[in-house]
Design a protein around this motif. Sequence first.
Motif, mmCIF file in Angstrom:
data_model
loop_
_atom_site.group_PDB
_atom_site.id
_atom_site.type_symbol
_atom_site.label_atom_id
_atom_site.label_comp_id
_atom_site.label_asym_id
_atom_site.label_seq_id
_atom_site.Cartn_x
_atom_site.Cartn_y
_atom_site.Cartn_z
ATOM 1 N N VAL A 35 2.195 1.997 -3.474
ATOM 2 C CA VAL A 35 1.191 2.620 -4.341
ATOM 3 C C VAL A 35 0.994 4.085 -3.970
ATOM 4 C CG1 VAL A 35 -1.239 2.595 -5.038
ATOM 5 C CG2 VAL A 35 0.019 0.442 -4.850
ATOM 6 N N LYS A 36 1.004 4.386 -2.666
ATOM 7 C CA LYS A 36 0.865 5.782 -2.213
ATOM 8 C C LYS A 36 2.019 6.625 -2.747
ATOM 9 C CE LYS A 36 -1.703 5.129 2.128
ATOM 10 N NZ LYS A 36 -1.606 5.229 3.612
ATOM 11 N N LYS A 37 3.248 6.101 -2.637
ATOM 12 C CA LYS A 37 4.409 6.843 -3.118
ATOM 13 C C LYS A 37 4.354 7.024 -4.631
ATOM 14 C CE LYS A 37 6.410 7.361 0.883
ATOM 15 N NZ LYS A 37 6.493 8.699 1.524
ATOM 16 N N LYS A 38 3.868 6.002 -5.328
ATOM 17 C CA LYS A 38 3.721 6.120 -6.789
ATOM 18 C C LYS A 38 2.759 7.247 -7.126
ATOM 19 C CE LYS A 38 0.798 3.760 -9.177
ATOM 20 N NZ LYS A 38 0.147 4.806 -10.012
ATOM 21 N N ASN A 39 1.624 7.282 -6.445
ATOM 22 C CA ASN A 39 0.618 8.309 -6.722
ATOM 23 C C ASN A 39 1.105 9.717 -6.362
ATOM 24 O OD1 ASN A 39 -1.121 6.337 -7.645
ATOM 25 N ND2 ASN A 39 -2.193 6.112 -5.696
ATOM 26 N N ALA A 40 2.075 9.791 -5.440
ATOM 27 C CA ALA A 40 2.618 11.089 -5.035
ATOM 28 C C ALA A 40 3.836 11.489 -5.868
ATOM 29 C CB ALA A 40 2.995 11.057 -3.555
ATOM 30 N N ILE A 99 0.836 -1.205 0.000
ATOM 31 C CA ILE A 99 0.000 0.000 0.000
ATOM 32 C C ILE A 99 0.869 1.253 0.000
ATOM 33 C CG2 ILE A 99 -1.680 1.323 1.343
ATOM 34 C CD1 ILE A 99 -2.862 -1.365 2.261
ATOM 35 N N GLU A 100 1.939 1.226 0.783
ATOM 36 C CA GLU A 100 2.839 2.381 0.847
ATOM 37 C C GLU A 100 3.490 2.635 -0.512
ATOM 38 O OE1 GLU A 100 4.662 5.624 2.788
ATOM 39 O OE2 GLU A 100 2.981 4.324 3.337
ATOM 40 N N SER A 139 -0.521 0.716 -10.923
ATOM 41 C CA SER A 139 -1.052 0.476 -9.574
ATOM 42 C C SER A 139 -1.442 -0.995 -9.410
ATOM 43 C CB SER A 139 -2.270 1.370 -9.313
ATOM 44 O OG SER A 139 -1.899 2.732 -9.300
#
Length: 526
Positions: free
Chosen positions: A71-76, A68-69, A249
């Motif tokens: 994916v969060k970093k990818k989106n940011a 999950i982390e 993702s």
Amino acid sequence: MSSIIDQAQDFGQNLLPYLTKWYTIVFLILITYIPLYNLKNAYSAWRLGCQNPPKFRQAGFTGVFGLIEAVKKKNAGRLADWGDEQFQYYPHHSMYLNVVGLLKIVFTVDPENIKAVLATQFNDFSLGTRHAHLAPLLGDGIFTLDGNGWKDSRAMLRPQFAREQIAHVKSLEPHLQIVAKHIRSNNFKTFDLQELFFRFTVDTATEFLFGESVHSLYDDKLGISPPNDIPGRENFAEAFNKSQNYLASRAYMQMFYFFINPKEFRDCNKKVQHLAQYFVNKALNFTPEELEEKSKDGYVFLYELVKQTRNPQVLQDQLLNIMVAGRDTTAGLLSFTMFELSRNPEVWQKLRQEIIENFGEGENAKVESITFETLKKCEYLKAVLNETLRLYPSVPVNFRTATRDTTLPRGGGPDGTKPIYVPKGSTVAYSVYVTHRLEEYYGKDSREFKPERWENIKRLGWAYLPFNGGPRICLGQQFALTEASYVVARLAQMFPTLESQDDVYPPKKCVHLTMNLDEGVFVKMK
């Protein structure tokens, strides 16, 4: 009405014991199977002299939080640099996590481990669930298939990247002239160069692949109408970008990819595939004689594929697979190159000097002399592109899945010298983005943009992999390098002044199937 409600309540009460019973059985199976599975793996690892690398410190008890982390970093826009930061805590370049005790994921940036996965132990690894991750958009193509399907795709596509096709750069010039019009229209004001590069590469890629450009560079700003009418043109580029973002993702979520399947994703896939189908159907309606006649005007990827297969789905899937490579990698390479050149004016001027000495500038530009062969002789241009690909590889993170119980050569144990046990079904994730920044190969200044390092650099082997390696090495690497070299050379001829308007460094990076700048390349040019 009340009797129906009563019956429903009775049904629920009767069903509850059965559901409870099955949940209990499943729970008992899991708490029995998982320890036995891990005990078996521990014994196999001990027998082979393997030890685990350090455990990923942010994985949490189940390991799911690590995914999950990511994916969060990818989106940011921080995934690549976040990975680089994490490996500062792991001096032997490998770590691992277990997802709910069943899936082992080994992360490595060690060149020897990457070499094992991609080459020396090639048959021990496959793409795993990548087909499920990417199939909604790309179907069955060279990037999604393993085994015979991959071999057949590669055999079909290899001839299309023959040297004489790579050498054909003249078709780029008309599209580049439209890019130049856009640049001049900004009157030395700030604009996003990356946005132009993505439109440029979709135009050149569709012309090379489909036989007809979508001409996305033609717009109201220039007051130029596209010279053709292609249904779905206006939605294609944006839909393609969004689809790939969702695909990335899905890939980073591994076994939980199916949770990412929103309506926007499905709609974008349909828009992209609709345009591909338009070109495929058009090509299939040509007679063999018409195909030969049209091929005389210039090489067309689709027309050559139609000579090998008449299956519309095969044609569509292969075209979209190559479109990802032909469009996105080149646009990303051009964007990162100009981003760094704009921040390093001394490098830009040194590069311009080499281009002017070889090909002239302004009215004296010898455009016809810029060819595949002459571009290869521009050593500083090659160094600039090599350094860009080192710092910003087109595919910064990649995955493979073990097809059998196997090992990686090193990274395990306290000193990192022991092999790592990789059970069948486990994932090995490798990041060449981090490998390309390792100080033992590139020195203390490994995070700096210095093309001069390529003048006397030692043999790097598997520490430099901008186009992957082994049997699945990128077929189109020379094609991408030639196109990027041509564009950079022509921009250097036409625009002496290049100034960065970006304040943030390092920049945010958008990582989907490939990598580009998350917010664009903002420059002034004249």
